[in-house]
Design a protein around this motif. Structure first.
Motif, PDB file in Angstrom:
ATOM      1  N   VAL A  72      11.874  68.448  44.066  1.00  0.00           N
ATOM      2  CA  VAL A  72      13.210  67.892  43.817  1.00  0.00           C
ATOM      3  C   VAL A  72      13.511  66.760  44.793  1.00  0.00           C
ATOM      4  O   VAL A  72      14.080  65.723  44.420  1.00  0.00           O
ATOM      5  N   GLU A  73      13.109  66.923  46.042  1.00  0.00           N
ATOM      6  CA  GLU A  73      13.346  65.892  47.057  1.00  0.00           C
ATOM      7  C   GLU A  73      12.605  64.595  46.730  1.00  0.00           C
ATOM      8  O   GLU A  73      13.127  63.501  46.926  1.00  0.00           O
ATOM      9  N   LEU A  74      11.397  64.706  46.224  1.00  0.00           N
ATOM     10  CA  LEU A  74      10.559  63.516  46.011  1.00  0.00           C
ATOM     11  C   LEU A  74      10.761  62.860  44.658  1.00  0.00           C
ATOM     12  O   LEU A  74      10.556  61.651  44.521  1.00  0.00           O
ATOM     13  N   PHE A  75      11.128  63.647  43.621  1.00  0.00           N
ATOM     14  CA  PHE A  75      11.125  63.092  42.266  1.00  0.00           C
ATOM     15  C   PHE A  75      12.513  62.928  41.654  1.00  0.00           C
ATOM     16  O   PHE A  75      12.626  62.573  40.489  1.00  0.00           O
ATOM     17  N   THR A  76      13.555  63.216  42.404  1.00  0.00           N
ATOM     18  CA  THR A  76      14.908  63.045  41.871  1.00  0.00           C
ATOM     19  C   THR A  76      15.877  62.750  43.012  1.00  0.00           C
ATOM     20  O   THR A  76      15.593  63.075  44.179  1.00  0.00           O
ATOM     21  N   SER A  77      17.005  62.168  42.659  1.00  0.00           N
ATOM     22  CA  SER A  77      18.034  61.882  43.652  1.00  0.00           C
ATOM     23  C   SER A  77      19.027  63.036  43.774  1.00  0.00           C
ATOM     24  O   SER A  77      19.949  62.971  44.589  1.00  0.00           O
ATOM     25  N   ARG A  78      18.860  64.063  42.965  1.00  0.00           N
ATOM     26  CA  ARG A  78      19.763  65.216  43.009  1.00  0.00           C
ATOM     27  C   ARG A  78      19.575  65.980  44.320  1.00  0.00           C
ATOM     28  O   ARG A  78      18.432  66.201  44.754  1.00  0.00           O
ATOM     29  N   PRO A  79      20.662  66.415  44.973  1.00  0.00           N
ATOM     30  CA  PRO A  79      20.526  67.196  46.213  1.00  0.00           C
ATOM     31  C   PRO A  79      19.739  68.488  45.970  1.00  0.00           C
ATOM     32  O   PRO A  79      20.121  69.296  45.126  1.00  0.00           O
ATOM     33  N   ALA A  80      18.653  68.667  46.692  1.00  0.00           N
ATOM     34  CA  ALA A  80      17.775  69.813  46.457  1.00  0.00           C
ATOM     35  C   ALA A  80      18.472  71.135  46.745  1.00  0.00           C
ATOM     36  O   ALA A  80      18.275  72.126  46.029  1.00  0.00           O
ATOM     37  N   GLY A  81      19.319  71.156  47.788  1.00  0.00           N
ATOM     38  CA  GLY A  81      20.018  72.397  48.142  1.00  0.00           C
ATOM     39  C   GLY A  81      20.947  72.865  47.048  1.00  0.00           C
ATOM     40  O   GLY A  81      20.968  74.060  46.693  1.00  0.00           O
ATOM     41  N   ASP A  82      21.731  71.925  46.475  1.00  0.00           N
ATOM     42  CA  ASP A  82      22.658  72.284  45.396  1.00  0.00           C
ATOM     43  C   ASP A  82      21.903  72.791  44.169  1.00  0.00           C
ATOM     44  O   ASP A  82      22.299  73.774  43.531  1.00  0.00           O
ATOM     45  N   ALA A  83      20.817  72.085  43.823  1.00  0.00           N
ATOM     46  CA  ALA A  83      20.015  72.491  42.667  1.00  0.00           C
ATOM     47  C   ALA A  83      19.439  73.885  42.871  1.00  0.00           C
ATOM     48  O   ALA A  83      19.442  74.721  41.963  1.00  0.00           O
ATOM     49  N   MET A  84      18.929  74.159  44.083  1.00  0.00           N
ATOM     50  CA  MET A  84      18.324  75.459  44.378  1.00  0.00           C
ATOM     51  C   MET A  84      19.351  76.579  44.259  1.00  0.00           C
ATOM     52  O   MET A  84      19.090  77.610  43.616  1.00  0.00           O
ATOM     53  N   ILE A  85      20.545  76.381  44.838  1.00  0.00           N
ATOM     54  CA  ILE A  85      21.580  77.418  44.799  1.00  0.00           C
ATOM     55  C   ILE A  85      21.991  77.722  43.354  1.00  0.00           C
ATOM     56  O   ILE A  85      22.079  78.879  42.941  1.00  0.00           O
TER      57      ILE A  85
END
Length: 435
Positions: free
Chosen positions: A36-49
């Protein structure tokens, strides 16, 4: 080459984390976080939660800890001893004799356990000493146990079918019903092998059982009544449409507690042990599922599942060729991963191509389970082999060789399932639907 970059990255991070001893679930979350960190601009923490909460709060998943707890309770009862006493008079006269109690006993316990390891341990601890004392060939005793215990993955309630159903959002009840007939056919194939081997082998000379009258056989059969009633309550309630998989699991837990209390094996200590054992196993599986859900999201951002599905489609494989490719694929990864991890790791990539090929996902679930069953008895990570090694103290090579005929029978079962798909689809298609 650009499309290979995400694959290389995911595999590198995954094997790096697994190689350092990180739990499988945490390794999956780590891989997904990097993706998620490398392939998108979406915050990885929010996506994970968001994803982990959504996957963990599934009502369907409630059946998993309940069925695990039911198996843990029964594991601590005298169930295996009673099953051997009830089955042995009827098995003794079959070609192959009491080795059939391994297969039938595993089939019966699989219908109230859902776990391959629990089935193997429970039946094995009782049958191995009895069969050794009667001079049955050691390799047949071990081989049939290794193979038949895998029925715990197919015959409902199957933990891996619950995981598969949650992963691809299919009906758990229908998957359970789909596993009944293939499980019974596979058990019959195991028994057929034992009968043929016993007839052809010159060294298969166990001690004969003393003759027993029909009345005595019926009297011994009473030991099977409690477990058969529990199976009927769990599976029958789902088939008749009275209960969902989760409700049937609750019925199973209550029935297991009643059975344990009736046998006198339900103490405060065994109750706590069963509860903690179920909690540990459920937490492990839930963490793997949460990690897999996050990894599926992460891989979706890369477009990897779609690209692989399109690549497979461009090869214009027939349905049979695709299934053969997946058969080899799952056998290979099964040598290195346990069944649940193999399913959740691969389904994000495999599901689109299977659906695109027009393959029924309920049927494919049984196909996957049979292949994953093979992984339980293939070195170096075959879990049933480790359990048997702990029980028998044999070398891993000896146990693997003894289990090889069972592996071949499972491969044959895959082709039977392809040739007769109705084995897996008839019961789900004809069961009463419950809203």
């Amino acid at each position: 080459m650009e499309s290979l970059a995400p694959v290389v990255l995911f595999l590198f991070v995954l094997f790096l984390l697994l190689g350092t001893g990180v739990w499988v679930g945490l390794a999956l979350i780590g891989v997904a976080f990097v993706g998620v960190e490398l392939f998108t601009s979406r915050p990885a923490g929010d996506a994970m939660i968001t994803v982990i909460w959504a996957s963990s709060s599934s009502w369907t998943l409630t059946a998993l800890p309940l069925f695990i707890w039911m198996g843990e309770i029964l594991y601590r009862t005298r169930l295996s001893e009673d099953m051997f006493r009830g089955l042995s008079p009827f098995m003794a006269r079959l070609p192959g004799g009491l080795v059939h109690t391994n297969i039938v006993g595993c089939t019966v316990f699989a219908a109230v356990s859902g776990s391959s390891a629990a089935t193997l341990t429970t039946v094995g601890k009782m049958s191995i000493p009895e069969l050794r004392r009667r001079n049955y060939p050691e390799h047949m005793v071990i081989g049939t146990l290794a193979g038949a215990a895998t029925l715990g993955l197919m015959i409902p309630p199957s933990l891996i079918l619950i995981v598969y159903g949650v992963t691809i959002n299919e009906s758990i009840t229908k998957l359970f019903m789909a596993g009944v007939l293939p499980g019974l056919v596979l058990a019959a194939m195991f028994m057929g092998y034992v009968a043929i081997y016993a007839k052809l082998s010159k060294t298969y000379k166990p001690d004969p059982e003393p003759p027993m009258s029909f009345v005595e056989k019926i009297r011994n059969a009473r030991f099977l009544i409690p477990v058969m009633m529990l199976i009927l309550a769990v599976i029958g309630s789902m088939y008749a449409g009275f209960a969902t998989a989760t409700e049937a699991a609750a019925i199973g837990v209550i029935g297991a507690l009643v059975l344990a209390a009736w046998q006198g094996s339900l103490t405060w200590s065994t109750f706590l042990d069963s509860l903690m054992g179920a909690t540990r196993t459920s937490a492990m599986i839930a963490l793997i599922l949460a990690g897999a859900a996050f990894l599926t999201l992460s891989m979706g951002f890369t477009g990897l599942p779609r690209a692989i599905a399109e690549y497979i489609a461009s090869m214009e494989l027939s349905r049979f060729e695709l299934l053969m490719a997946l058969l080899v694929f799952y056998i290979v990864i099964g040598c290195f991963l346990d069944g649940i991890s193999a399913v959740v790791l691969t389904m994000a990539v495999v599901e689109p191509m299977v659906r695109a090929a027009g393959i029924d996902m309920i049927w494919f679930g049984i196909f996957v389970v049979i292949v994953v069953e093979m992984a339980q008895i293939t070195p170096p990570i075959g879990f049933n082999l480790f359990v048997l090694q702990g029980i028998t103290r044999h070398e891993m090579g000896y146990i693997s060789k003894a289990a090889l005929p069972m592996f071949a029978i499972m491969v044959a079962m895959v082709f039977v399932l392809i040739a007769v798909p109705e084995l897996a689809t008839w019961l789900p298609d004809n069961m009463r639907n419950r809203p």
